[in-house]
Write a protein that holds these residues in place. Structure first.
Motif, PDB file in Angstrom:
ATOM      1  N   LEU A  37       0.738  -1.268  -0.008  1.00 24.63           N
ATOM      2  CA  LEU A  37      -0.204   0.064   0.074  1.00 24.63           C
ATOM      3  C   LEU A  37       0.871   1.146  -0.103  1.00 24.63           C
ATOM      4  CD1 LEU A  37      -2.872   1.255   0.068  1.00 24.63           C
ATOM      5  CD2 LEU A  37      -2.766   0.940   2.361  1.00 24.63           C
ATOM      6  N   GLN A  38       1.987   1.164   0.756  1.00 28.57           N
ATOM      7  CA  GLN A  38       2.731   2.495   0.790  1.00 28.57           C
ATOM      8  C   GLN A  38       3.424   2.657  -0.585  1.00 28.57           C
ATOM      9  OE1 GLN A  38       5.539   1.858   4.056  1.00 28.57           O
ATOM     10  NE2 GLN A  38       4.358   3.510   5.323  1.00 28.57           N
ATOM     11  N   GLY A  39       3.848   1.495  -1.233  1.00 30.77           N
ATOM     12  CA  GLY A  39       4.234   1.775  -2.431  1.00 30.77           C
ATOM     13  C   GLY A  39       3.424   2.193  -3.617  1.00 30.77           C
ATOM     14  N   CYS A  40       2.075   1.854  -3.263  1.00 27.96           N
ATOM     15  CA  CYS A  40       1.117   2.449  -4.259  1.00 27.96           C
ATOM     16  C   CYS A  40       0.849   3.848  -3.953  1.00 27.96           C
ATOM     17  CB  CYS A  40      -0.264   1.718  -4.087  1.00 27.96           C
ATOM     18  SG  CYS A  40      -0.359   0.139  -4.901  1.00 27.96           S
ATOM     19  N   ILE A  41       0.899   4.273  -2.825  1.00 30.43           N
ATOM     20  CA  ILE A  41       0.826   5.833  -2.472  1.00 30.43           C
ATOM     21  C   ILE A  41       1.973   6.345  -3.032  1.00 30.43           C
ATOM     22  CG2 ILE A  41       0.835   7.393  -0.544  1.00 30.43           C
ATOM     23  CD1 ILE A  41      -0.592   5.213   1.137  1.00 30.43           C
ATOM     24  N   ALA A  42       3.328   5.882  -2.943  1.00 33.30           N
ATOM     25  CA  ALA A  42       4.460   6.652  -3.506  1.00 33.30           C
ATOM     26  C   ALA A  42       4.248   6.719  -4.836  1.00 33.30           C
ATOM     27  CB  ALA A  42       5.717   5.859  -3.165  1.00 33.30           C
ATOM     28  N   LEU A  43       3.954   5.509  -5.651  1.00 29.76           N
ATOM     29  CA  LEU A  43       3.743   5.783  -7.101  1.00 29.76           C
ATOM     30  C   LEU A  43       2.669   6.773  -7.299  1.00 29.76           C
ATOM     31  CD1 LEU A  43       3.706   2.062  -8.093  1.00 29.76           C
ATOM     32  CD2 LEU A  43       5.463   3.969  -8.782  1.00 29.76           C
ATOM     33  N   LYS A  44       1.401   7.071  -6.545  1.00 27.49           N
ATOM     34  CA  LYS A  44       0.447   8.284  -6.863  1.00 27.49           C
ATOM     35  C   LYS A  44       1.159   9.649  -6.720  1.00 27.49           C
ATOM     36  CE  LYS A  44      -4.097   9.584  -5.849  1.00 27.49           C
ATOM     37  NZ  LYS A  44      -5.250   9.144  -4.717  1.00 27.49           N
ATOM     38  N   GLU A  45       1.920   9.483  -5.746  1.00 31.08           N
ATOM     39  CA  GLU A  45       2.574  10.832  -5.462  1.00 31.08           C
ATOM     40  C   GLU A  45       3.556  11.164  -6.654  1.00 31.08           C
ATOM     41  OE1 GLU A  45       4.341  10.505  -1.685  1.00 31.08           O
ATOM     42  OE2 GLU A  45       2.396  10.825  -0.917  1.00 31.08           O
ATOM     43  N   ILE A  46       4.134  10.093  -7.255  1.00 30.81           N
ATOM     44  CA  ILE A  46       4.880  10.409  -8.276  1.00 30.81           C
ATOM     45  C   ILE A  46       4.372  10.553  -9.743  1.00 30.81           C
ATOM     46  CG2 ILE A  46       7.205   9.455  -9.786  1.00 30.81           C
ATOM     47  CD1 ILE A  46       7.969   7.999  -7.059  1.00 30.81           C
ATOM     48  N   ALA A  47       3.483   9.869  -9.749  1.00 29.95           N
ATOM     49  CA  ALA A  47       2.629   9.993 -11.093  1.00 29.95           C
ATOM     50  C   ALA A  47       1.962  11.368 -11.534  1.00 29.95           C
ATOM     51  CB  ALA A  47       1.494   8.724 -10.926  1.00 29.95           C
ATOM     52  N   GLN A  48       1.657  12.069 -10.494  1.00 31.18           N
ATOM     53  CA  GLN A  48       1.014  13.529 -10.957  1.00 31.18           C
ATOM     54  C   GLN A  48       1.842  14.018 -11.558  1.00 31.18           C
ATOM     55  OE1 GLN A  48      -1.238  15.029  -7.772  1.00 31.18           O
ATOM     56  NE2 GLN A  48      -2.006  16.748  -9.182  1.00 31.18           N
ATOM     57  N   PRO A  49       2.955  14.515 -10.834  1.00 36.36           N
ATOM     58  CA  PRO A  49       3.880  15.486 -11.284  1.00 36.36           C
ATOM     59  C   PRO A  49       4.795  14.988 -12.734  1.00 36.36           C
ATOM     60  CG  PRO A  49       4.685  15.045  -8.985  1.00 36.36           C
ATOM     61  CD  PRO A  49       3.541  14.121  -9.382  1.00 36.36           C
ATOM     62  N   LEU A  50       4.860  13.554 -12.927  1.00 37.97           N
ATOM     63  CA  LEU A  50       5.256  13.001 -14.127  1.00 37.97           C
ATOM     64  C   LEU A  50       4.377  13.122 -15.214  1.00 37.97           C
ATOM     65  CD1 LEU A  50       7.166   9.762 -12.933  1.00 37.97           C
ATOM     66  CD2 LEU A  50       8.139  11.950 -14.120  1.00 37.97           C
ATOM     67  N   GLY A  51       3.105  13.060 -14.811  1.00 41.54           N
ATOM     68  CA  GLY A  51       2.095  13.338 -16.098  1.00 41.54           C
ATOM     69  C   GLY A  51       1.990  14.801 -16.469  1.00 41.54           C
ATOM     70  N   GLN A  52       2.106  15.540 -15.587  1.00 43.01           N
ATOM     71  CA  GLN A  52       2.042  16.967 -15.717  1.00 43.01           C
ATOM     72  C   GLN A  52       3.432  17.401 -16.572  1.00 43.01           C
ATOM     73  OE1 GLN A  52       1.973  18.705 -11.831  1.00 43.01           O
ATOM     74  NE2 GLN A  52       0.008  18.574 -11.754  1.00 43.01           N
ATOM     75  N   LEU A  53       4.290  16.987 -16.483  1.00 38.23           N
ATOM     76  CA  LEU A  53       5.561  17.002 -17.046  1.00 38.23           C
ATOM     77  C   LEU A  53       5.533  16.534 -18.537  1.00 38.23           C
ATOM     78  CD1 LEU A  53       8.385  18.178 -17.386  1.00 38.23           C
ATOM     79  CD2 LEU A  53       9.225  15.903 -16.419  1.00 38.23           C
ATOM     80  N   TYR A  54       5.037  15.210 -18.503  1.00 39.14           N
ATOM     81  CA  TYR A  54       4.626  14.726 -19.963  1.00 39.14           C
ATOM     82  C   TYR A  54       3.734  15.729 -20.611  1.00 39.14           C
ATOM     83  CZ  TYR A  54       3.346  11.412 -23.360  1.00 39.14           C
ATOM     84  OH  TYR A  54       2.879  10.778 -24.466  1.00 39.14           O
ATOM     85  N   SER A  55       2.659  16.023 -20.139  1.00 35.17           N
ATOM     86  CA  SER A  55       1.625  16.882 -20.817  1.00 35.17           C
ATOM     87  C   SER A  55       2.314  18.355 -21.283  1.00 35.17           C
ATOM     88  CB  SER A  55       0.508  17.219 -19.793  1.00 35.17           C
ATOM     89  OG  SER A  55      -0.396  18.328 -20.393  1.00 35.17           O
ATOM     90  N   LEU A  56       3.183  18.892 -20.391  1.00 34.56           N
ATOM     91  CA  LEU A  56       3.938  20.001 -20.803  1.00 34.56           C
ATOM     92  C   LEU A  56       4.747  19.678 -22.087  1.00 34.56           C
ATOM     93  CD1 LEU A  56       4.265  22.832 -20.221  1.00 34.56           C
ATOM     94  CD2 LEU A  56       6.315  22.269 -18.534  1.00 34.56           C
ATOM     95  N   ILE A  57       5.480  18.546 -22.031  1.00 33.32           N
ATOM     96  CA  ILE A  57       6.362  18.191 -23.073  1.00 33.32           C
ATOM     97  C   ILE A  57       5.389  18.056 -24.352  1.00 33.32           C
ATOM     98  CG2 ILE A  57       7.976  16.538 -24.265  1.00 33.32           C
ATOM     99  CD1 ILE A  57       8.888  16.324 -21.152  1.00 33.32           C
TER     100      ILE A  57
END
Length: 82
Positions: free
Chosen positions: A19-39
């Protein structure tokens, strides 16, 4: 009974770690998604993403108002960042 309780305790630890791993992935996924969208927005507007990001990271500390930040967006006609 003890063996069953110990196994159950270990199972809870594994579930907790997962569960902690999933939470960490969720915290990372949002900024990465925003960066991908910007690119991808840069590409759609004919802007080299690398040059844009370098210019953006240099310009962000100088921005003081909402208009300054808006001027940095990749779809702005001035393209002042690149």
């Amino acid at each position: 009974m003890f063996a069953q309780a110990a196994f159950h305790h270990g199972e809870e630890n594994a579930q907790h770690r997962a569960l902690q791993g999933c939470i960490a992935l969720k915290e990372i996924a949002q900024p990465l998604g925003q960066l991908y969208s910007l690119i991808e927005t840069c590409k759609a507007n004919g802007i080299d993403p690398y040059r844009y990001l370098v210019g953006l990271f240099r310009a962000i500390p100088l921005a003081k108002s909402a208009d300054d930040y808006e001027a940095l967006l990749p779809w702005r006609p001035a393209k002042s960042v690149t």
